[in-house]
Design a protein around this motif. Sequence first.
Motif, PDB file in Angstrom:
ATOM      1  N   THR A  50       8.831 -23.554  -8.144  1.00 26.89           N
ATOM      2  CA  THR A  50       9.314 -22.229  -7.809  1.00 26.89           C
ATOM      3  C   THR A  50       8.112 -21.397  -7.180  1.00 26.89           C
ATOM      4  O   THR A  50       8.246 -20.650  -6.407  1.00 26.89           O
ATOM      5  CB  THR A  50      10.333 -21.748  -8.639  1.00 26.89           C
ATOM      6  OG1 THR A  50      11.354 -22.628  -9.137  1.00 26.89           O
ATOM      7  CG2 THR A  50      10.908 -20.526  -8.230  1.00 26.89           C
ATOM      8  N   GLY A  53       6.571 -22.316  -4.088  1.00 23.60           N
ATOM      9  CA  GLY A  53       7.413 -22.062  -3.105  1.00 23.60           C
ATOM     10  C   GLY A  53       7.326 -20.668  -2.666  1.00 23.60           C
ATOM     11  O   GLY A  53       7.390 -20.180  -1.526  1.00 23.60           O
ATOM     12  N   LYS A  54       7.084 -19.630  -3.712  1.00 26.55           N
ATOM     13  CA  LYS A  54       7.082 -18.220  -3.331  1.00 26.55           C
ATOM     14  C   LYS A  54       5.716 -18.057  -2.737  1.00 26.55           C
ATOM     15  O   LYS A  54       5.740 -17.258  -1.784  1.00 26.55           O
ATOM     16  CB  LYS A  54       6.765 -17.604  -4.815  1.00 26.55           C
ATOM     17  CG  LYS A  54       6.950 -15.962  -4.331  1.00 26.55           C
ATOM     18  CD  LYS A  54       6.796 -15.259  -6.072  1.00 26.55           C
ATOM     19  CE  LYS A  54       6.741 -13.848  -5.511  1.00 26.55           C
ATOM     20  NZ  LYS A  54       6.663 -12.999  -6.940  1.00 26.55           N
ATOM     21  N   ILE A  56       4.375 -20.215  -0.612  1.00 25.31           N
ATOM     22  CA  ILE A  56       4.515 -20.771   0.824  1.00 25.31           C
ATOM     23  C   ILE A  56       5.468 -19.750   1.617  1.00 25.31           C
ATOM     24  O   ILE A  56       5.035 -19.416   2.807  1.00 25.31           O
ATOM     25  CB  ILE A  56       5.163 -22.236   0.568  1.00 25.31           C
ATOM     26  CG1 ILE A  56       4.423 -23.170   0.148  1.00 25.31           C
ATOM     27  CG2 ILE A  56       5.773 -22.727   2.150  1.00 25.31           C
ATOM     28  CD1 ILE A  56       4.851 -24.416  -0.164  1.00 25.31           C
ATOM     29  N   ASN A  57       6.427 -19.138   0.880  1.00 22.36           N
ATOM     30  CA  ASN A  57       7.259 -18.316   1.804  1.00 22.36           C
ATOM     31  C   ASN A  57       6.691 -17.052   2.149  1.00 22.36           C
ATOM     32  O   ASN A  57       6.939 -16.455   3.166  1.00 22.36           O
ATOM     33  CB  ASN A  57       8.488 -17.971   0.799  1.00 22.36           C
ATOM     34  CG  ASN A  57       9.516 -19.319   0.808  1.00 22.36           C
ATOM     35  OD1 ASN A  57       9.318 -20.059   1.728  1.00 22.36           O
ATOM     36  ND2 ASN A  57      10.280 -19.309  -0.417  1.00 22.36           N
ATOM     37  N   PHE A  58       5.774 -16.783   1.217  1.00 23.10           N
ATOM     38  CA  PHE A  58       4.821 -15.360   1.674  1.00 23.10           C
ATOM     39  C   PHE A  58       4.149 -15.472   2.755  1.00 23.10           C
ATOM     40  O   PHE A  58       4.024 -14.559   3.365  1.00 23.10           O
ATOM     41  CB  PHE A  58       4.067 -14.853   0.101  1.00 23.10           C
ATOM     42  CG  PHE A  58       3.212 -13.666   0.401  1.00 23.10           C
ATOM     43  CD1 PHE A  58       4.059 -12.491   0.135  1.00 23.10           C
ATOM     44  CD2 PHE A  58       1.929 -13.883   0.840  1.00 23.10           C
ATOM     45  CE1 PHE A  58       3.407 -11.199   0.245  1.00 23.10           C
ATOM     46  CE2 PHE A  58       1.616 -12.618   0.913  1.00 23.10           C
ATOM     47  CZ  PHE A  58       1.968 -11.388   0.784  1.00 23.10           C
ATOM     48  N   TRP A 268       0.032 -14.146  -2.487  1.00 29.23           N
ATOM     49  CA  TRP A 268       0.929 -12.920  -2.755  1.00 29.23           C
ATOM     50  C   TRP A 268       0.362 -11.722  -3.822  1.00 29.23           C
ATOM     51  O   TRP A 268       0.678 -10.726  -3.817  1.00 29.23           O
ATOM     52  CB  TRP A 268       2.461 -13.131  -2.992  1.00 29.23           C
ATOM     53  CG  TRP A 268       2.550 -13.954  -4.289  1.00 29.23           C
ATOM     54  CD1 TRP A 268       2.676 -15.183  -4.336  1.00 29.23           C
ATOM     55  CD2 TRP A 268       2.824 -13.360  -5.638  1.00 29.23           C
ATOM     56  NE1 TRP A 268       2.972 -15.602  -5.715  1.00 29.23           N
ATOM     57  CE2 TRP A 268       3.007 -14.149  -6.301  1.00 29.23           C
ATOM     58  CE3 TRP A 268       2.687 -12.010  -6.231  1.00 29.23           C
ATOM     59  CZ2 TRP A 268       3.071 -14.036  -7.694  1.00 29.23           C
ATOM     60  CZ3 TRP A 268       3.097 -11.745  -7.396  1.00 29.23           C
ATOM     61  CH2 TRP A 268       3.116 -12.806  -8.208  1.00 29.23           C
ATOM     62  N   GLU A 275       2.935  -9.736   3.281  1.00 30.36           N
ATOM     63  CA  GLU A 275       3.862 -10.773   3.565  1.00 30.36           C
ATOM     64  C   GLU A 275       3.905 -11.096   5.026  1.00 30.36           C
ATOM     65  O   GLU A 275       3.833 -10.326   5.906  1.00 30.36           O
ATOM     66  CB  GLU A 275       5.185 -10.454   3.102  1.00 30.36           C
ATOM     67  CG  GLU A 275       5.868 -11.633   2.905  1.00 30.36           C
ATOM     68  CD  GLU A 275       7.264 -11.570   2.336  1.00 30.36           C
ATOM     69  OE1 GLU A 275       8.196 -12.535   2.117  1.00 30.36           O
ATOM     70  OE2 GLU A 275       7.502 -10.528   1.850  1.00 30.36           O
TER      71      GLU A 275
END
Length: 282
Positions: A50, A53-54, A56-58, A268, A275
Motif C-alpha cells: 500500500t 502504491g501511495k 506511485i499515485n503521488f 511524497w 503531487e
Amino acid sequence: MRPLARSVLPARPLLIQRAPNTARLQSTSSSSKDAATAALSPRWLSDLKTRVGKCINFGIDKEQVKEAGDILHYVNFNWKDLVAGSEGFLTGKHRWGLHRQQVAWGEMDSMGHVNNVTYNRWAESARVNWGMNFASMDTEHRDKWEALVTPKGIGMILRSIRTDYKFPIKYPDRVTVLHKLRSMPKADTDHFILDVVILSELHRRVAARCVEDIVIYDYKAGKKSSMEPFMVKMLVETFNLQEQAKTTYGNKALELIRRVQALEKSSWDRPDAKEDFGSAIP
C-alpha cells in the motif's frame, strides 16, 4: 473401592487431537532468537505494498518507478518467504505440509466462513506430510520414517494442540500449511513442540497459528521413548536450516522496509514534495 485407571497415551499415531495442555505448551520456550519481523504488524507486507502504491499515485520519476516495480515484483513472488520464512519456517517444496490446498465450499459453516475444526484438520494433514517429507530426504532411513506414523514401533503422537485464529477464511481461497521445530532436539528428547502457520493464499498472510506437542512413543514397550539417532540427526539439520532462513528472510524483510522508506522520502514525504496531478494537455 476400585482405583481409577491410569490414563495412557493414545494408540493412534501422530493424528490424535486432545484438549490443549496450556501449561506444557507455555513452559516449553524456544531456544532460538526472535524473528526480525516479530514486532511488525501482522499486515506488514500488505501495508508495504500500500505504501509503494501511495508513492506511485503521488507521482515518481522513471528511476523511482523501476525501484517500486522491483519491490512489488519481489514481494509478489516471495511473499511466503517474507511472511513465514522470516519466522524460520522452511518454504521450499520439499518442506511443504500442505501447498495451495483448495478450500472447499462445504468446509464453510452457517457463519459463512471455514469451520474452526477444519483448521486443525489442515494442521493434522500437514503434520503427517511434514514427517513423510523426511522419508524422501533421508532415503537411507525411509522405512523408519514411514513407520513413525504407524503403531508398529517408535512413533510420534500428538499429545495436544492449541489453535489461535487470526481471521476467518472463506471460499474461494487456498491455504498453505507449514511446520517448524521450536527448539533443537537432543539425544534424550522424548517430546518436542511444533509451531504451525496456516497461510491464506488470497490474503497472503497468516490466517491461523497452531502449537502442537508431539510425544515420541514406543508402541512395543508401551511407553515414551527418546528419539532414535536418525531422527535427531535430521531434525537438528532442519532446525539449523530454520535458523538460517529466519536470518536470511528476516534481513530481506527489513531491507525491503528500508527501501520503501527511502522511496517515500524521495517522493511524497519530503519538504518540497508536490503531487503530480497529470495534465489534460496532450
